[in-house]
Design an enzyme around this catalytic site. Structure first.
Site, PDB file in Angstrom:
ATOM      1  N   ARG A 117       0.820  -0.947  -0.114  1.00  0.00           N
ATOM      2  CA  ARG A 117       0.100   0.072  -0.046  1.00  0.00           C
ATOM      3  C   ARG A 117       0.917   1.269  -0.151  1.00  0.00           C
ATOM      4  O   ARG A 117       0.471   2.154  -0.827  1.00  0.00           O
ATOM      5  CB  ARG A 117      -0.824  -0.105   1.130  1.00  0.00           C
ATOM      6  CG  ARG A 117      -2.038   0.843   0.854  1.00  0.00           C
ATOM      7  CD  ARG A 117      -3.129   0.601   2.110  1.00  0.00           C
ATOM      8  NE  ARG A 117      -3.044  -0.636   2.636  1.00  0.00           N
ATOM      9  CZ  ARG A 117      -3.525  -0.875   3.839  1.00  0.00           C
ATOM     10  NH1 ARG A 117      -4.534  -0.076   4.481  1.00  0.00           N
ATOM     11  NH2 ARG A 117      -3.542  -2.203   4.297  1.00  0.00           N
ATOM     12  N   HIS A 172       4.701 -24.780   4.606  1.00  0.00           N
ATOM     13  CA  HIS A 172       6.259 -24.711   4.488  1.00  0.00           C
ATOM     14  C   HIS A 172       7.030 -25.920   5.077  1.00  0.00           C
ATOM     15  O   HIS A 172       8.127 -25.919   4.830  1.00  0.00           O
ATOM     16  CB  HIS A 172       6.910 -23.448   5.008  1.00  0.00           C
ATOM     17  CG  HIS A 172       7.057 -23.367   6.722  1.00  0.00           C
ATOM     18  ND1 HIS A 172       5.959 -23.157   7.513  1.00  0.00           N
ATOM     19  CD2 HIS A 172       8.023 -23.581   7.335  1.00  0.00           C
ATOM     20  CE1 HIS A 172       6.233 -23.327   8.741  1.00  0.00           C
ATOM     21  NE2 HIS A 172       7.548 -23.432   8.866  1.00  0.00           N
ATOM     22  N   LYS A 192      10.485 -28.643   3.841  1.00  0.00           N
ATOM     23  CA  LYS A 192      11.541 -28.745   4.643  1.00  0.00           C
ATOM     24  C   LYS A 192      12.479 -30.092   4.173  1.00  0.00           C
ATOM     25  O   LYS A 192      11.745 -31.050   3.584  1.00  0.00           O
ATOM     26  CB  LYS A 192      11.252 -29.036   6.237  1.00  0.00           C
ATOM     27  CG  LYS A 192      10.851 -27.932   6.795  1.00  0.00           C
ATOM     28  CD  LYS A 192      10.564 -28.274   8.237  1.00  0.00           C
ATOM     29  CE  LYS A 192      10.059 -26.706   9.097  1.00  0.00           C
ATOM     30  NZ  LYS A 192      11.028 -25.840   9.354  1.00  0.00           N
ATOM     31  N   HIS A 223       0.728 -28.416   9.385  1.00  0.00           N
ATOM     32  CA  HIS A 223       2.060 -29.119   9.385  1.00  0.00           C
ATOM     33  C   HIS A 223       2.151 -30.391  10.000  1.00  0.00           C
ATOM     34  O   HIS A 223       2.609 -31.382   9.398  1.00  0.00           O
ATOM     35  CB  HIS A 223       2.898 -28.182  10.371  1.00  0.00           C
ATOM     36  CG  HIS A 223       2.915 -26.677   9.975  1.00  0.00           C
ATOM     37  ND1 HIS A 223       2.899 -26.399   8.712  1.00  0.00           N
ATOM     38  CD2 HIS A 223       3.053 -25.789  10.626  1.00  0.00           C
ATOM     39  CE1 HIS A 223       2.922 -25.236   8.611  1.00  0.00           C
ATOM     40  NE2 HIS A 223       3.142 -24.618   9.748  1.00  0.00           N
ATOM     41  N   LYS A 238       4.534 -24.393  22.180  1.00  0.00           N
ATOM     42  CA  LYS A 238       5.400 -23.283  22.379  1.00  0.00           C
ATOM     43  C   LYS A 238       6.165 -23.305  23.741  1.00  0.00           C
ATOM     44  O   LYS A 238       5.545 -23.982  24.787  1.00  0.00           O
ATOM     45  CB  LYS A 238       4.702 -22.039  22.464  1.00  0.00           C
ATOM     46  CG  LYS A 238       3.890 -21.963  21.220  1.00  0.00           C
ATOM     47  CD  LYS A 238       4.587 -21.321  19.924  1.00  0.00           C
ATOM     48  CE  LYS A 238       3.498 -21.281  18.668  1.00  0.00           C
ATOM     49  NZ  LYS A 238       4.100 -21.357  17.463  1.00  0.00           N
TER      50      LYS A 238
END
Ligand code: BG6
Length: 482
Positions: free
Chosen positions: A50, A177, A181, A239, A330
């Site tokens: 933008r 993604h 790998k 994943h 996490k």
């Protein structure tokens, strides 16, 4: 010597060119492909966003991103200068009219055209429509879309529908993604290029499978997004599901995009619903100098999970009776992703010292220290008689492959080159994503309906205590996270 597959000259447009993903992953990845000689020298990267800015100002941003995200030893001034020359910028209003004519003027005929939608999914429809209606994208063009691809089946279907209005499935590259790998692809090589494993690759010989994706980072800066998602949506639906598919799928008849994706789809469709007692969700507490999950999320009452462990069954001939235990979280003890396949006992032991016997385990280490490790029983060396002991057959890719093994390309750079090559094997097909949501939705809905609170866990551990029970009660144990 690494072999680089040549790709055709391209114009790659990155919508969201000033965003975080472009800075961290896409541009550094392209830089490495440029210096690695895979990006044809007359190819161009056109960033669109933008803000009003000229090429010079944008190139300065790219330079800063490379300095931050490409290690100093892997970058040099000549390379950076050459790469920056390939970069252009257009200011564009994704939902309006300004900038589109400029973009159209910039596109060259007779080169591959790819459009990377590194923007909020709410903009996918507007971008697809404008690219199509203004004749910027044609039937040979490709679009690349990032996760999250929806947050449930309904929203994923809506995204698929809106993209399908203007693009054929063969033109749509949905990124996961993890599929880019190195070791994830190696799963397929190990399974289907060796005769060794495949005959044993079934419930009859495999006791259980553990898939772990452990992270040490918290949700820090992205708490607001993460709190609307949680580990199930953020990691498992995509994943971990993809990893499970590559382990569980039947051999495709060919290493061909649709053949591979057909087999993955069958696995997802065969997943049993997961009952609440087979799920443990967790939230990290404060510790190690960092705030707790709820503080990161800015939501003291949050019921979103930063950790999840679950036991999954695949209801088909090959896997009936072999559970797959999945966990991701996490702020855990280590950053470690691996798949561990534990084999069953031999049918009959001819040795007296049965207590020294251990199961064969095949561990495929995804990151860090990519490699494969197979635990086998041998005779304990020495004069102690026929005693058994377990040793690892260990292969670290970095050691086995020398410098090539150390220079493993990042997932993004590989996937972007696959887009340019027109190879969809490592991208999710629309029906796959929908099937994964169709499995995840009722599981999420059930805990939301009950208003379940995640269990808390200390940072730097392997997650909530209850997750241990998930396996203990089956007489099994999680592998240590390290
Ligand atoms: C992303 C998730 O898709 O994958 C993040 O949104 C997660 O929450 C990341 O941290 C993990 O990727 P990697 O490549 O670091 O394992």
């Amino acid at each position: 010597v690494s072999r680089v597959i040549p790709v055709d000259t391209f114009d790659l447009v990155i919508f969201g060119g000033t965003g975080d993903l472009a800075r961290r992953k896409i541009l550094p990845g392209l830089y490495r492909r440029f210096t690695g000689g895979q990006m044809p020298p007359d190819s161009r990267i056109i960033a669109a966003a933008r803000s009003e800015m000229d090429d010079t100002a944008y190139r300065a941003q790219v330079r800063a991103a490379l300095e931050e995200f490409v290690p100093a030893g892997k970058r040099d001034e000549a390379g950076v200068a050459g790469f920056l020359e390939r970069i252009h910028y257009v200011a564009i209003d994704a939902t309006g009219t300004s900038g589109w004519a400029d973009l159209k003027k910039m596109m060259r005929p007779d080169v591959v055209r790819a459009f990377y939608f590194s923007v909020a999914p709410s903009l996918f429809g507007a971008l697809a429509e404008r690219l199509h209606e203004r004749g910027i994208a044609g039937p040979q063009s490709r679009i690349v879309v990032e996760k999250p691809f929806g947050r449930d089946l309904e929203s994923a279907r809506a995204l698929n529908r809106v993209l399908a209005l203007h693009f054929a499935e063969e033109q749509i590259y949905r990124i996961d993604h993890y599929l880019g790998k190195e070791t994830v692809q190696n799963l397929m090589a190990v399974r289907f290029a060796n005769i060794l494993f495949e005959p044993l690759w079934k419930a009859q010989y495999i006791d259980h499978v553990q898939i772990t994706v452990a992270e040490t980072v918290g949700v820090g800066g992205r708490g607001a997004y993460y709190d609307t998602s949680g580990a199930m949506r953020d990691m498992v639906q995509n994943h971990l599901m993809q990893l499970l598919c590559l382990i569980a799928m039947e051999p495709p008849y060919h290493f061909d995009p649709n053949a591979v994706r057909d087999e993955k789809l069958k696995v997802i469709r065969a997943l049993d619903p997961v009952p609440p007692e087979d799920i443990v969700r967790g939230q990290y507490l404060a510790g190690g100098g960092q705030e707790s999950y709820v503080d990161h999320a800015g939501n003291p009452r949050s019921r979103t999970e930063s950790y999840i462990a679950l036991k999954v069954h695949i209801a088909n001939w090959r896997w009936k009776g072999t559970p797959f235990y999945l966990r991701t979280g996490k702020r855990l003890r280590a950053r470690a992703s691996e798949i561990a396949i534990t084999f069953r006992e031999p049918p009959h032991s001819i040795f007296d010292d049965a207590e020294d016997w251990r199961e064969n385990v095949l561990v495929i280490r995804l990151q860090p220290d990519e490699g494969i490790n197979l635990k086998v029983m041998i005779k304990e060396p020495g004069p102690g008689g026929m005693r058994l002991t377990q040793v690892p057959l260990d292969m670290s890719f970095a050691e086995a492959l020398g410098p090539d093994g150390e220079d493993i390309p990042d997932a993004y750079e590989r996937l972007i080159m696959d887009v340019i090559r027109g190879n969809q094997t490592l991208f999710m097909r629309g029906d796959e994503v929908e099937a994964a949501w169709a499995w995840a939705d009722p599981i999420i809905a059930a805990w939301e309906r009950r208003g379940d609170r995640p269990k808390t866990y200390e940072p730097g551990t392997s997650g909530p205590e209850d997750a241990l029970m998930l396996m203990h009660r089956d007489g099994r144990r999680w592998r240590e996270i390290r």
